[in-house]
Design a protein around this motif. Structure first.
Motif, short mmCIF file in Angstrom:
data_model
loop_
_atom_site.label_atom_id
_atom_site.label_comp_id
_atom_site.label_asym_id
_atom_site.label_seq_id
_atom_site.Cartn_x
_atom_site.Cartn_y
_atom_site.Cartn_z
N ALA A 7 0.82 -1.21 0.00
CA ALA A 7 0.00 0.00 0.00
C ALA A 7 0.85 1.27 0.00
O ALA A 7 0.53 2.25 -0.68
N LYS A 8 1.94 1.28 0.77
CA LYS A 8 2.79 2.47 0.83
C LYS A 8 3.31 2.85 -0.56
O LYS A 8 3.35 4.02 -0.93
N GLN A 9 3.70 1.86 -1.33
CA GLN A 9 4.19 2.10 -2.69
C GLN A 9 3.11 2.75 -3.55
O GLN A 9 3.37 3.70 -4.29
N TYR A 10 1.88 2.25 -3.45
CA TYR A 10 0.78 2.78 -4.27
C TYR A 10 0.40 4.19 -3.83
O TYR A 10 0.10 5.06 -4.66
N LEU A 11 0.43 4.43 -2.53
CA LEU A 11 0.09 5.76 -2.00
C LEU A 11 1.17 6.78 -2.38
O LEU A 11 0.85 7.93 -2.71
N ASP A 12 2.41 6.39 -2.36
CA ASP A 12 3.48 7.31 -2.76
C ASP A 12 3.33 7.71 -4.23
O ASP A 12 3.58 8.87 -4.59
N LYS A 13 2.88 6.79 -5.06
CA LYS A 13 2.77 7.06 -6.49
C LYS A 13 1.61 8.01 -6.79
O LYS A 13 1.63 8.71 -7.80
N THR A 14 0.60 8.07 -5.93
CA THR A 14 -0.60 8.86 -6.21
C THR A 14 -0.78 10.04 -5.26
O THR A 14 -1.85 10.66 -5.23
N LYS A 15 0.25 10.39 -4.51
CA LYS A 15 0.10 11.41 -3.47
C LYS A 15 -0.24 12.80 -4.03
O LYS A 15 -0.78 13.64 -3.30
N ASP A 16 0.06 13.06 -5.29
CA ASP A 16 -0.18 14.39 -5.86
C ASP A 16 -1.38 14.41 -6.80
O ASP A 16 -1.58 15.39 -7.53
N VAL A 17 -2.19 13.37 -6.78
CA VAL A 17 -3.39 13.32 -7.63
C VAL A 17 -4.59 13.73 -6.77
O VAL A 17 -4.84 13.12 -5.73
N TYR A 18 -5.34 14.73 -7.22
CA TYR A 18 -6.47 15.24 -6.43
C TYR A 18 -7.81 14.83 -7.02
O TYR A 18 -8.71 14.41 -6.30
N GLY A 19 -8.00 14.99 -8.32
CA GLY A 19 -9.25 14.59 -8.95
C GLY A 19 -10.34 15.61 -8.75
O GLY A 19 -10.22 16.58 -7.99
#
Length: 829
Positions: free
Chosen positions: A700-712
């Motif tokens: 999960a940490k890997q996936y969250l790091d990859k999407t931390k700057d996506v707001y939508g």
């Protein structure tokens, strides 16, 4: 108007009780319920005709505001002609408005005020055809009709399109302009309006009609003067105020268009307003009527209580449609935009006489965006929207069988079913004849009120055809036909061959729903690729249609009503071989889709190769999505590799079908879903992130790091990111603070709703959150207060949280209306 609900639109997205507007959009139950209740309220207010003693010919409104306290300071002038022989008193709607003075032709006027409005009493009775002007000076602090957004909240310094903004906007439909203007605002009267608005010079101001003047005042305000040149209904008067930039453009025939947008997010203007100019050209061509007003403006506003509203010359819409290029792929303003523009003809140019004929506005405003979809996207999307309308109407009939024109017909009848009925009307008449009759109907009733019989009469007058039977079965009566079909391939001793198709109308019949009469096309398709076709009128309970097979060919499959022109349900059992031929070779997407749906009952091993062939052959998203639904959990290696190719294509729906439908073979899909975290669609990123964190929590940490700057849109991706981070114990305190902040008044209502949803999933509550929940429950926007009150009820089932909320309630000094509202929503207070 456009209500946000489950309908079809292009859409991606009205309004009724003002009535309006969607397009395919799926909403949470509380929003749909709100739309239904609003529709009922609208009809309750607009189904009876009130007698007029005066014909108001012009209304001039002069206003200024103190937005921090929600105060309207106004003066309204009603110019009139007397309609009745003797008039000794006149009533104006003005609930809770404080009238400071009243005059008739510049002379003081005696008046009395009650809860609903103001009675005026001329010094002597007025008589037929007398003219005059009645003027009221007044103040009001309404909670409906006009909305003051963000004035008591410090504006966020974060550059985010969904942070709170300072705005003032109005919503008049159904009868809410009377909340801030003493007036008559029912549907059945029209007059010319003029608005004079004085406000802070830092803000843009929009109202109906042409901007006549703009005067700079010494107190750093500007007085804006707008005026209409043609009459329109009083509920369509509007004001929109905020900080905007304006894109000025024109249609190909020169209609001036002003498109308001937030200047700090200029990149969103083009995708938000895409195709706007082409829509004007399209509607002029389809109706044969040039755009009927002096100009057309659109303005986005925050916390809008519906989807959009077609005020004459000046549409208001929720800034939840203010999309960037990525969000455009998921849900955009195109369908709603066309819906509201259509209302400039159907609703504003001609206006229903009362709420029973609202379909003459809303159904047309759903029908034409569907046609526009065909122009910009293609035939398959147009047919898909027709099918969605049919399904919505049929689903509504499972609950009740009210007609379209029934006061309790509901949004499903007034929007999608009515639009489907118009499509069938065009089908029955023929497109050319339908357009000819429609043009005559519009010209005959220009700037007037209409009712359903006016359309029936227009068809009779212009085409010489009596379609009373059509209106009776599709509008005045309820339900939809159900047909049970079977056929026989008859081979006679003399060698002749005949296909005999038996049709039975098997729906429940009574005084509300009767047998249906419609022209139906029948097609017999042969294994050599040819087919025979006949059209027959079906109006009896039992009928048989015979099609001569003159060349004695073997039948591949039979179609009843190809391309689903008639709104209906069909029971037509077909063999696997027939379905195979139909799904692979039928001309129309809907017929191929219907065969694909019917293949669901067969084992994967039997249909695998057929489905994979369809997947490779078809481009339309609904068919690809259905193939994925049927094959997503197949362990066959070829299946998996074939389905993965959808992630190299643009449409979001098939990708979402794969992500949400997968229940097995997770490791085989892991890499594909990880790559989808960088997809161009916010919806796909969101679904992938949630799925991956569920299936592979160790990563999960890997996936969250990859999407931390996506707001939508409405910060939905970032809010889900915070929820998943908290659930997985990553920076729990920091992320909890950020999530609770999203529930606060510094954000627009959809962001707050998204955050409240995550809060519920985490089952978290603290003092700050309770304050935000109570604030939301007091909102005038039912799409915020409704879901939030349900959240509070949820927390109220847990003793410790219930006690916290009760303690918070008793720690505050609430006004009477706040106490009443909160106790109505929470039975434990």
């Amino acid at each position: 108007m456009f209500f946000i609900m489950s309908i079809i639109v292009l859409i991606c997205a009205h309004k009724i009780s003002c009535m309006k507007k969607i397009l395919f959009i799926t909403l949470i139950l509380s929003q749909t319920t709100f739309a239904q209740n609003s529709y009922r309220s609208y009809l309750k207010d607009n189904t009876s005709y009130r007698e007029h003693s005066l014909d108001i010919t012009k209304m001039k409104v002069e206003v200024s505001f103190e937005p921090q306290i929600g105060l309207v300071k106004g003066k309204v002038s009603h110019t009139f002609t007397v309609l009745q022989k003797n008039v000794d008193s006149v009533f104006f709607d003005a609930p809770e408005i404080k009238v400071k003075s009243a005059s008739l032709n510049n002379q003081p006027l005696k008046y009395t005020i009650d809860k609903k409005g103001i009675w005026i009493f001329p010094s002597k009775p007025m008589n037929w055809d007398e003219t005059g002007t009645i003027v009221f000076e007044y103040e009001a602090t309404p909670r409906r009709g006009i909305y003051f957004i963000g004035w008591n909240i410090e504006e966020s310094k974060i550059k985010n399109p969904f942070a709170v903004r300072k705005q003032i906007w109005t919503q008049g439909q159904g009868i809410d302009n009377r909340q801030w203007i003493p007036m008559y605002d029912d549907m059945n009267d029209k007059f010319i309006t003029e608005t004079v608005i004085t406000f802070d010079a830092d803000y843009q101001v929009l109202s109906n009609g042409k901007l006549i003047s703009k005067k700079q005042n010494n107190d750093k305000t500007i007085t804006w003067n707008y005026a209409m040149s043609k009459p329109h209904a009083g509920y369509l008067l509007m004001i929109g105020i905020g900080k905007y930039a304006i894109k000025q453009t024109k249609s190909s025939h020169g209609v001036p268009m002003n498109l308001y947008y937030y200047p700090e997010f200029a990149d969103r203007a083009e995708p938000t307003y895409r195709y706007s100019e082409k829509m004007v050209d399209f509607l002029e061509r389809e109706t044969g009527i040039p755009y009927p007003w002096e100009s057309y403006s659109q303005i986005m506003v925050q916390d809008f209580i519906f989807g959009a509203m077609e005020n004459t010359t000046a549409t208001i819409f929720g800034d939840f449609f203010n999309v960037d290029e990525r969000a455009y792929k998921d849900r955009n303003y195109v369908g709603v935009n066309c819906h509201e523009l259509t209302h400039q003809w159907f609703g504003d140019y001609i206006t229903a006489r009362d709420g029973r004929d609202t379909w003459l506005q809303e159904s047309y405003a759903t029908y034409f965006p569907k046609l526009f979809t065909r122009q910009i996207i293609g035939e398959d999307e147009y047919d898909w929207q027709r099918r969605g309308e049919q399904n919505t109407a049929i689903d509504a009939s499972k609950k009740d069988r009210n007609p379209v024109r029934h006061t309790m017909g509901g949004t499903a009848r007034v929007y999608p079913k009515g639009s489907g009925v118009i499509s069938m009307l065009s089908y029955v008449l023929g497109d050319e004849e339908w357009k000819r009759a429609l043009n005559y109907y519009l010209k005959t009733h220009a700037y007037s009120n209409v009712e359903t019989n006016d359309l029936i009469q227009a068809i009779q007058d212009k085409l010489g055809k009596d379609l009373t039977w059509f209106f009776d079965e599709w509008l005045y009566k309820g339900g939809e036909p159900q047909y049970t079909i079977h056929y026989e391939d008859l081979i006679y001793k003399d060698g002749n061959r005949l296909t005999e198709i038996a049709i039975e109308q098997t729906h429940q019949r009574d005084e509300v729903v009767t047998l249906f009469k419609m022209p139906i096309v029948f097609e017999v398709h042969y294994k050599d690729g040819s087919f025979d076709k006949v059209t027959d009128w079906i109006d009896e309970q039992f009928e048989v249609v015979k099609i001569n097979n003159k060349n004695k060919k073997d039948i591949a499959f039979v179609l009843f009503d190809p391309n689903s022109q008639v709104m209906k349900t069909v029971v037509f059992k077909k063999s696997f071989e027939e379905l195979k031929e139909q799904v692979l070779t039928a001309q129309y997407m809907l017929d191929r889709y219907d065969a694909l749906i019917a293949l669901k009952e067969f084992d994967i091993a039997k249909k695998r190769e057929i489905l994979l062939a369809i997947f490779k052959k078809e481009n339309f998203h609904a068919i690809k999505s259905e193939v994925i639904n049927q094959l997503i959990n197949d362990s066959n290696a070829n299946t998996i590799e074939t389905l993965k190719t959808v992630f190299n294509q643009s449409p979001s729906a098939p990708k979402l079908a794969a992500i949400k439908g997968l229940n097995t073979n997770e490791q085989l899909w892991k890499n594909t879903f990880e790559n989808a975290l960088s997809d161009s669609s916010y919806d796909v990123v969101l679904a992938s992130l949630e799925k991956l964190c569920k299936l592979f929590p160790q990563d999960a940490k890997q996936y969250l790091d990859k999407t931390k700057d996506v707001y939508g849109m409405n910060n939905v991706v970032n809010i889900k990111w915070l929820e998943l981070s908290i659930a997985n114990n990553f920076d729990r305190e920091k992320n909890t603070t950020a999530l609770v902040n999203y529930t606060s008044t510094t954000w627009e209502f959809r962001t707050r709703n998204n955050a409240f949803t995550s809060i519920k999933a985490l089952n978290y509550l603290d003092e700050k959150l309770i304050a935000n929940i109570f604030d939301a429950m007091l909102s005038t926007n039912a799409r915020l207060s409704g879901p939030t009150s349900q959240l509070a009820e949820h927390f109220g089932t847990q003793l410790n949280y219930k006690q916290m909320m009760i303690a918070f309630y008793h720690s505050k000094n609430w006004s009477d209306w706040q106490k009443e509202t909160l106790k109505k929503q929470l039975n434990f207070l």
